[in-house]
Design a protein around this motif. Structure first.
Motif, mmCIF file in Angstrom:
data_model
loop_
_atom_site.group_PDB
_atom_site.id
_atom_site.type_symbol
_atom_site.label_atom_id
_atom_site.label_comp_id
_atom_site.label_asym_id
_atom_site.label_seq_id
_atom_site.Cartn_x
_atom_site.Cartn_y
_atom_site.Cartn_z
ATOM 1 N N GLY A 1 1.954 3.871 12.117
ATOM 2 C CA GLY A 1 1.091 5.067 12.218
ATOM 3 C C GLY A 1 -0.187 4.638 12.108
ATOM 4 N N ILE A 2 -0.562 3.442 12.104
ATOM 5 C CA ILE A 2 -2.032 2.881 11.569
ATOM 6 C C ILE A 2 -2.483 2.411 12.877
ATOM 7 C CG2 ILE A 2 -3.477 1.465 10.393
ATOM 8 C CD1 ILE A 2 -1.181 1.352 8.183
ATOM 9 N N HIS A 3 -3.730 2.726 13.530
ATOM 10 C CA HIS A 3 -4.206 2.503 15.006
ATOM 11 C C HIS A 3 -5.773 2.101 14.797
ATOM 12 C CE1 HIS A 3 -0.558 4.495 16.447
ATOM 13 N NE2 HIS A 3 -0.998 5.495 15.800
ATOM 14 N N ASP A 4 -5.937 1.350 15.869
ATOM 15 C CA ASP A 4 -7.376 1.048 16.004
ATOM 16 C C ASP A 4 -8.154 0.148 14.912
ATOM 17 O OD1 ASP A 4 -7.611 2.312 18.459
ATOM 18 O OD2 ASP A 4 -7.864 4.241 17.339
ATOM 19 N N VAL A 5 -7.393 -0.623 14.360
ATOM 20 C CA VAL A 5 -7.856 -1.629 13.127
ATOM 21 C C VAL A 5 -8.602 -2.591 13.696
ATOM 22 C CG1 VAL A 5 -7.027 -3.407 11.309
ATOM 23 C CG2 VAL A 5 -5.375 -1.456 12.081
ATOM 24 N N GLU A 6 -9.900 -2.625 12.966
ATOM 25 C CA GLU A 6 -10.948 -3.665 13.443
ATOM 26 C C GLU A 6 -10.500 -4.987 12.868
ATOM 27 O OE1 GLU A 6 -14.757 -2.095 13.071
ATOM 28 O OE2 GLU A 6 -14.475 -0.306 14.465
ATOM 29 N N TRP A 7 -9.658 -5.942 13.302
ATOM 30 C CA TRP A 7 -9.195 -7.074 12.506
ATOM 31 C C TRP A 7 -10.258 -7.879 12.251
ATOM 32 C CZ3 TRP A 7 -4.418 -6.164 10.674
ATOM 33 C CH2 TRP A 7 -3.747 -5.390 11.297
ATOM 34 N N LYS A 8 -10.407 -8.613 11.479
ATOM 35 C CA LYS A 8 -11.148 -9.867 11.141
ATOM 36 C C LYS A 8 -10.549 -11.076 11.569
ATOM 37 C CE LYS A 8 -14.448 -8.109 7.739
ATOM 38 N NZ LYS A 8 -14.062 -6.507 7.753
ATOM 39 N N ILE A 9 -10.155 -11.133 12.613
ATOM 40 C CA ILE A 9 -9.531 -12.328 13.516
ATOM 41 C C ILE A 9 -10.358 -12.791 14.181
ATOM 42 C CG2 ILE A 9 -7.321 -13.191 14.442
ATOM 43 C CD1 ILE A 9 -7.048 -11.753 11.888
ATOM 44 N N TYR A 10 -10.798 -14.121 14.484
ATOM 45 C CA TYR A 10 -12.011 -14.833 15.445
ATOM 46 C C TYR A 10 -11.440 -15.838 16.329
ATOM 47 C CZ TYR A 10 -14.606 -12.305 11.593
ATOM 48 O OH TYR A 10 -14.854 -11.452 10.838
ATOM 49 N N ASN A 11 -11.934 -15.563 17.151
ATOM 50 C CA ASN A 11 -11.629 -16.713 18.387
ATOM 51 C C ASN A 11 -12.723 -17.807 18.370
ATOM 52 O OD1 ASN A 11 -11.623 -16.757 22.154
ATOM 53 N ND2 ASN A 11 -10.517 -17.936 20.511
ATOM 54 N N LYS A 12 -12.778 -18.333 17.231
ATOM 55 C CA LYS A 12 -13.853 -19.517 16.809
ATOM 56 C C LYS A 12 -13.005 -20.748 16.403
ATOM 57 C CE LYS A 12 -17.438 -16.064 15.620
ATOM 58 N NZ LYS A 12 -18.138 -15.655 14.548
ATOM 59 N N ASP A 13 -13.762 -21.865 16.383
ATOM 60 C CA ASP A 13 -13.462 -23.130 15.886
ATOM 61 C C ASP A 13 -13.903 -22.927 14.262
ATOM 62 O OD1 ASP A 13 -13.244 -25.432 14.959
ATOM 63 O OD2 ASP A 13 -14.282 -26.526 16.430
ATOM 64 N N CYS B 1 0.740 -1.221 -0.063
ATOM 65 C CA CYS B 1 -0.013 0.010 0.097
ATOM 66 C C CYS B 1 0.862 1.220 -0.028
ATOM 67 C CB CYS B 1 -0.963 0.044 1.331
ATOM 68 S SG CYS B 1 -2.409 -1.196 1.140
ATOM 69 N N ILE B 2 1.959 1.198 0.867
ATOM 70 C CA ILE B 2 2.739 2.467 0.931
ATOM 71 C C ILE B 2 3.597 2.678 -0.498
ATOM 72 C CG2 ILE B 2 5.108 3.319 1.856
ATOM 73 C CD1 ILE B 2 4.214 1.894 4.407
ATOM 74 N N ARG B 3 4.111 1.575 -1.342
ATOM 75 C CA ARG B 3 4.433 1.710 -2.528
ATOM 76 C C ARG B 3 3.593 2.296 -3.496
ATOM 77 N NH1 ARG B 3 6.616 -3.614 -1.387
ATOM 78 N NH2 ARG B 3 5.159 -4.492 -2.919
ATOM 79 N N LYS B 4 2.243 2.295 -3.250
ATOM 80 C CA LYS B 4 1.251 2.644 -4.385
ATOM 81 C C LYS B 4 0.732 4.008 -3.638
ATOM 82 C CE LYS B 4 -0.144 -1.949 -6.077
ATOM 83 N NZ LYS B 4 0.355 -1.569 -7.632
ATOM 84 N N LYS B 5 1.374 4.417 -2.523
ATOM 85 C CA LYS B 5 0.913 5.884 -2.202
ATOM 86 C C LYS B 5 -0.461 6.000 -1.530
ATOM 87 C CE LYS B 5 4.450 8.384 -4.832
ATOM 88 N NZ LYS B 5 5.408 7.904 -3.927
ATOM 89 N N TYR B 6 -0.943 4.741 -0.619
ATOM 90 C CA TYR B 6 -2.240 4.952 -0.108
ATOM 91 C C TYR B 6 -1.991 5.590 1.069
ATOM 92 C CZ TYR B 6 -4.539 1.278 -3.097
ATOM 93 O OH TYR B 6 -5.038 0.650 -4.166
ATOM 94 N N SER B 7 -3.028 6.295 1.739
ATOM 95 C CA SER B 7 -3.061 6.886 2.873
ATOM 96 C C SER B 7 -3.440 5.973 3.878
ATOM 97 C CB SER B 7 -4.275 7.814 2.925
ATOM 98 O OG SER B 7 -5.531 7.101 2.924
ATOM 99 N N LYS B 8 -2.846 6.451 5.161
ATOM 100 C CA LYS B 8 -3.106 5.545 6.303
ATOM 101 C C LYS B 8 -4.592 5.296 6.585
ATOM 102 C CE LYS B 8 0.878 7.357 8.849
ATOM 103 N NZ LYS B 8 1.197 8.106 10.016
ATOM 104 N N LYS B 9 -5.551 6.032 6.233
ATOM 105 C CA LYS B 9 -7.173 5.674 6.169
ATOM 106 C C LYS B 9 -7.297 4.499 5.258
ATOM 107 C CE LYS B 9 -11.670 7.587 6.050
ATOM 108 N NZ LYS B 9 -12.473 8.916 6.017
ATOM 109 N N GLU B 10 -6.553 4.634 4.319
ATOM 110 C CA GLU B 10 -7.012 3.610 2.971
ATOM 111 C C GLU B 10 -6.181 2.355 3.546
ATOM 112 O OE1 GLU B 10 -7.477 6.012 -0.984
ATOM 113 O OE2 GLU B 10 -5.151 5.948 -0.227
ATOM 114 N N ILE B 11 -5.082 2.274 3.879
ATOM 115 C CA ILE B 11 -4.398 1.080 4.496
ATOM 116 C C ILE B 11 -5.340 0.402 5.485
ATOM 117 C CG2 ILE B 11 -2.319 0.125 5.602
ATOM 118 C CD1 ILE B 11 -0.717 2.537 4.091
ATOM 119 N N LYS B 12 -5.721 1.215 6.587
ATOM 120 C CA LYS B 12 -6.510 0.492 7.580
ATOM 121 C C LYS B 12 -7.638 0.110 6.936
ATOM 122 C CE LYS B 12 -9.091 1.994 11.966
ATOM 123 N NZ LYS B 12 -10.358 1.987 11.476
ATOM 124 N N LYS B 13 -8.419 0.560 6.197
ATOM 125 C CA LYS B 13 -9.568 0.067 5.652
ATOM 126 C C LYS B 13 -9.353 -1.144 4.836
ATOM 127 C CE LYS B 13 -13.515 1.391 2.384
ATOM 128 N NZ LYS B 13 -14.094 2.217 1.563
#
Length: 261
Positions: free
Chosen positions: A120-132, A77-89
């Motif tokens: 410098g990317i904060h508060d990512v809502e990761w799609k990581i699940y504590n599930k089987d 993303c950085i190489r493609k000059k994405y903003s931090k907001k775009e990277i987080k998304k």
């Protein structure tokens, strides 16, 4: 044999209700060396042009695969000059993981948050699940699935799990299937039409007589086998390993075989 198993099951239940599956799952969690993680990601093409490509790690432990995946994603993303907001998304949209053990699940999230913060990317809502993962009914299809499923033999599965995998997974219908057979079958079902799977698994899958069903399921998509037949990859373990690469878009009948001494 079954009576002995029931005795072990009842002992564990009396020790606070911890299921045999969870106890053995913890003992069988062997995290993949970084050089193998990188090799597997390179082999399936998770290097460039990965933005918008969905990737799943379905037994992620502390995040060995996901850390490298996330780092590659952010740098792309950085190489493609994405903003931090775009990277987080993008991180929230494209990267997925499952981990049954709550301790490793929390550690994985901590590791991913720490890595994102370095950029410098904060508060990512990761799609990581504590599930089987094997009980997940997910209609989503993925471009990449990669991982190192838990190595648990049939003898070490609790009775409930034996019944479940035999009922749900074709690869486990007969005999004494290893637990990771179900992970392979589930993951192949979760790939999209051009999706690619890379798994680090015990290489006895090609020899075990109870593995015939999963071999038949894999054969039309199996592209490559990298066999570490003479290498004990995990310290203190006798298991020898192979990396399998499967593709839903496979057109050739042949399978590439490599033996890494």
């Amino acid at each position: 044999m079954e009576n002995n198993f029931k005795k072990r099951y009842n002992v564990l239940k009396s020790e606070g209700g911890v299921s045999i599956l969870k106890k053995f799952y913890e003992n069988c969690q062997i995290f993949t060396p970084l050089e193998i993680v990188k090799y597997m990601l390179d082999t399936i093409g998770y290097k460039n042009n990965i933005i918008g490509k969905t990737v799943l790690e379905n037994s992620c432990g502390d995040g060995n695969f996901l850390i490298e995946i996330t780092q590659r994603y952010i740098r792309c993303c950085i190489r493609k000059k994405y903003s931090k907001k775009e990277i987080k998304k993008g991180l929230e949209r494209d990267i997925y993981g499952y981990e049954l053990d709550s301790r490793h699940f929390k550690k994985c999230l901590e590791n991913l948050d720490s890595l994102a913060c370095e950029y410098g990317i904060h508060d990512v809502e990761w799609k990581i699940y504590n599930k089987d993962y094997l009980k997940e009914m997910n209609n989503k299809k993925f471009d990449f699935i990669i991982g190192n499923p838990p190595y648990i033999s049939y003898a070490d599965l609790d009775l409930e799990t034996r019944v479940y995998i035999k009922d749900k997974f074709s690869s486990c219908k007969e005999g004494k299937p290893d637990y990771y057979y179900a992970f392979i079958e589930q993951s192949l079902n979760f790939l999209n039409e051009t999706g690619v799977l890379a798994y680090l698994i015990p290489n006895n899958i090609f020899k075990n007589r109870f593995g015939e069903r999963i071999r038949n399921i894999m054969k039309d998509s199996l592209m490559e086998v990298i066999d570490y037949d003479n290498l004990k990859m995990f310290e203190g373990k006798l298991t020898t390993s192979s990396v399998i690469i499967c593709s839903k878009a496979k057109k050739k009948r042949s399978i590439v075989y490599k033996n890494i001494p």
